[in-house]
Design an enzyme around this catalytic site. Structure first.
Site, PDB file in Angstrom:
ATOM      1  N   TYR A  21      -1.759   2.125  -2.099  1.00 24.22           N
ATOM      2  CA  TYR A  21      -1.295   1.365  -3.123  1.00 24.22           C
ATOM      3  C   TYR A  21       0.409   1.153  -2.963  1.00 24.22           C
ATOM      4  O   TYR A  21       0.940   1.983  -2.595  1.00 24.22           O
ATOM      5  CB  TYR A  21      -1.431   2.219  -4.514  1.00 24.22           C
ATOM      6  CG  TYR A  21      -0.601   1.500  -5.665  1.00 24.22           C
ATOM      7  CD1 TYR A  21      -1.105   0.566  -6.325  1.00 24.22           C
ATOM      8  CD2 TYR A  21       0.597   2.194  -6.092  1.00 24.22           C
ATOM      9  CE1 TYR A  21      -0.642   0.132  -7.516  1.00 24.22           C
ATOM     10  CE2 TYR A  21       1.125   1.258  -7.336  1.00 24.22           C
ATOM     11  CZ  TYR A  21       0.737   0.284  -7.873  1.00 24.22           C
ATOM     12  OH  TYR A  21       1.294  -0.164  -9.129  1.00 24.22           O
TER      13      TYR A  21
ATOM     14  N   ASP B 200       5.283   2.385   3.884  1.00 23.16           N
ATOM     15  CA  ASP B 200       5.534   2.596   2.348  1.00 23.16           C
ATOM     16  C   ASP B 200       5.729   4.178   2.163  1.00 23.16           C
ATOM     17  O   ASP B 200       4.598   4.903   2.115  1.00 23.16           O
ATOM     18  CB  ASP B 200       4.566   1.863   1.689  1.00 23.16           C
ATOM     19  CG  ASP B 200       4.790   2.233   0.205  1.00 23.16           C
ATOM     20  OD1 ASP B 200       5.676   2.893  -0.397  1.00 23.16           O
ATOM     21  OD2 ASP B 200       4.009   1.789  -0.620  1.00 23.16           O
TER      22      ASP B 200
ATOM     23  N   LYS C 138      10.551   7.604  -5.594  1.00 22.07           N
ATOM     24  CA  LYS C 138      10.001   8.726  -6.081  1.00 22.07           C
ATOM     25  C   LYS C 138      10.973   9.980  -5.998  1.00 22.07           C
ATOM     26  O   LYS C 138      11.781  10.051  -6.671  1.00 22.07           O
ATOM     27  CB  LYS C 138       8.515   8.951  -5.605  1.00 22.07           C
ATOM     28  CG  LYS C 138       7.716   7.796  -6.249  1.00 22.07           C
ATOM     29  CD  LYS C 138       6.026   8.451  -6.167  1.00 22.07           C
ATOM     30  CE  LYS C 138       5.070   7.183  -6.366  1.00 22.07           C
ATOM     31  NZ  LYS C 138       5.320   6.735  -7.972  1.00 22.07           N
TER      32      LYS C 138
END
Length: 433
Positions: free
Chosen positions: A143, A238, A266
């Site tokens: 994702y 990523d 994050k």
């Protein structure tokens, strides 16, 4: 002035917020009435006054724990001295950028954004600008955010594996068709795609944590680096999840593989909204932050000083305290304990994870790609986590979702987690239809 009593917060939310939540996966079946009123360290408290040990951790940002005092103090101090200007740059942005360039192997230049989705969007944009090519390769199970080029093929139904599986309606077919979906840990699949198409970029989570923790096979990341170089394709890691949570230099510093571009977020800000895109000077200097360059880059809140201060304070704490040592030890102890627990119970299971991340797949191993995860016992995976909530322990009850340790968790938390997991699994199996 009268104050409206908070007697039914969930109903109030549903009346004014579509679905009652501000992000799709926050509305979990069976937990529609969950309202979080407080967070602290390794715990959160709901509107009914129940306190849970939190292993969901907002999908991973609070590596130091909720409301870390050092990070929050840095945010407050910066907010008192400098706000959002929308012109020029502030000292804290400069210092954070310097630190990122020092720490992450691939990062020679860096731009700050607010969300991981923005970072991956701009990574793909600049890859296309640099190569003049159309296609992008992503992997089933990974994702990379909400934007159209990559919002597809994450947790797909069996019948949708092997074809485009968009997460949303409203996406133009030509955008979907410009993304090639490959099988993780299958370098031959990637090589075929590169041979058959003019590919601008390969984007991947070096560990696909959006489906738990599928570890890269030996040599897979190295092979991607070789293939990308051979075909003139931009390799994008990523590391929105793996960056900072697994190492200050990201997972690339552990794997010894350097991509062309890296996205971060994050755990970088310990829960404050900041992300980053960094990479080679050649690529990063193509953004319009340098006048006259072709890849447009903008954002009112990019580099917002208080959130930049949160990231800088997080990094500084990761450098001066044994955070990674602590969370890695708890993670390893938990994975070993869970493996022993399931063997004792006679439950077929593969305990997976890396560092501070852990979860259990209920299937026969090994697990090398998303295809293997189609065999996961979803009812048991979700069901025992619902039972865990009765023990005041929270692991997100959604299929394949990982759990996390923070610096605020303790060995006593591990003891309690293992005890409660045995209770929860046993109770679910005893009552299973």
């Amino acid at each position: 002035m009268a104050v409206t009593p908070d007697t039914d917060l969930a109903a109030r939310a549903a009346a004014v917020i579509p679905g009652g939540v501000n992000s799709g996966q926050r509305r979990v079946p069976g937990l529609e009435d969950l309202v979080v009123t407080a967070t602290s360290g390794a715990t959160f408290t709901d509107a009914e006054g129940r306190t849970y040990t939190d292993y969901h951790a907002a999908f991973g940002p609070p590596l130091l724990g909720h409301n870390d005092p050092d990070v929050d103090a840095a945010v407050a101090a910066t907010a008192r001295s400098v706000g959002l200007m929308g012109v020029g740059v502030t000292p804290v942005e400069i210092e954070l950028a310097e630190r990122l360039c020092e720490l992450v192997p691939s990062v020679e230049r860096v731009l700050l954004t607010e969300t991981g989705s923005e970072a991956t969007f701009h990574a793909i944009r600049v890859a296309r600008a640099a190569t003049g090519r159309r296609y992008v390769i992503k992997f089933q199970g990974c994702y990379h955010g909400w934007h159209d080029a990559v919002a597809m093929n994450v947790i797909s139904l069996p019948e949708n594996v092997g074809r485009h599986d968009p997460l949303s309606k409203g996406v133009l077919p030509e955008v979907t068709e410009a993304t090639i979906v490959c099988r993780f840990n299958d370098a031959d699949d990637v090589e075929r795609a590169l041979t058959d198409h003019d590919v601008a970029a390969i984007i991947l989570e070096p560990i696909p944590h959006n489906i738990g923790a599928v570890l890269p096979a030996e040599g897979f990341l190295e092979r991607l680096r070789e293939l990308a170089t051979k075909h003139g394709t931009v390799l994008i890691f990523d590391e929105v999840i793996t960056g900072f949570r697994h190492a200050l230099g990201g997972y690339q510093s552990i794997a010894g593989v350097t991509p062309d571009l890296t996205t971060l977020g994050k755990a970088m800000g310990n829960g404050w909204p900041i992300s980053a895109l960094g990479g080679s000077a050649e690529l990063m200097d193509m953004f319009s932050t340098t006048p006259g360059r072709p890849a447009f880059f903008a954002g009112t809140f990019n580099g917002h000083p208080p959130t930049a201060a949160a990231a800088l304070a997080t990094i500084e704490k990761l450098q001066r305290e044994p955070v990674h040592e602590h969370v890695f030890r708890l993670g390893e102890r938990t994975r070993a304990g869970l493996a022993a627990l399931y063997a004792r119970l006679g439950v077929t299971a593969v305990v997976s994870g890396y560092g501070s991340v852990f979860l259990t797949y209920f299937l026969d191993g090994p697990v090398r790609s998303y295809d293997d995860l189609l065999a996961n016992d979803v009812d048991l995976f979700v069901g025992y986590r619902r039972e865990l909530m009765k023990e005041r322990i929270f692991e997100l009850p959604l299929n394949l979702k990982r759990s996390h340790f923070s610096y605020a968790h303790t060995d006593a938390d591990v003891d309690r987690l293992l005890e409660a997991t045995e209770v929860a699994v046993t109770r679910f199996l005893e009552t299973r239809p």
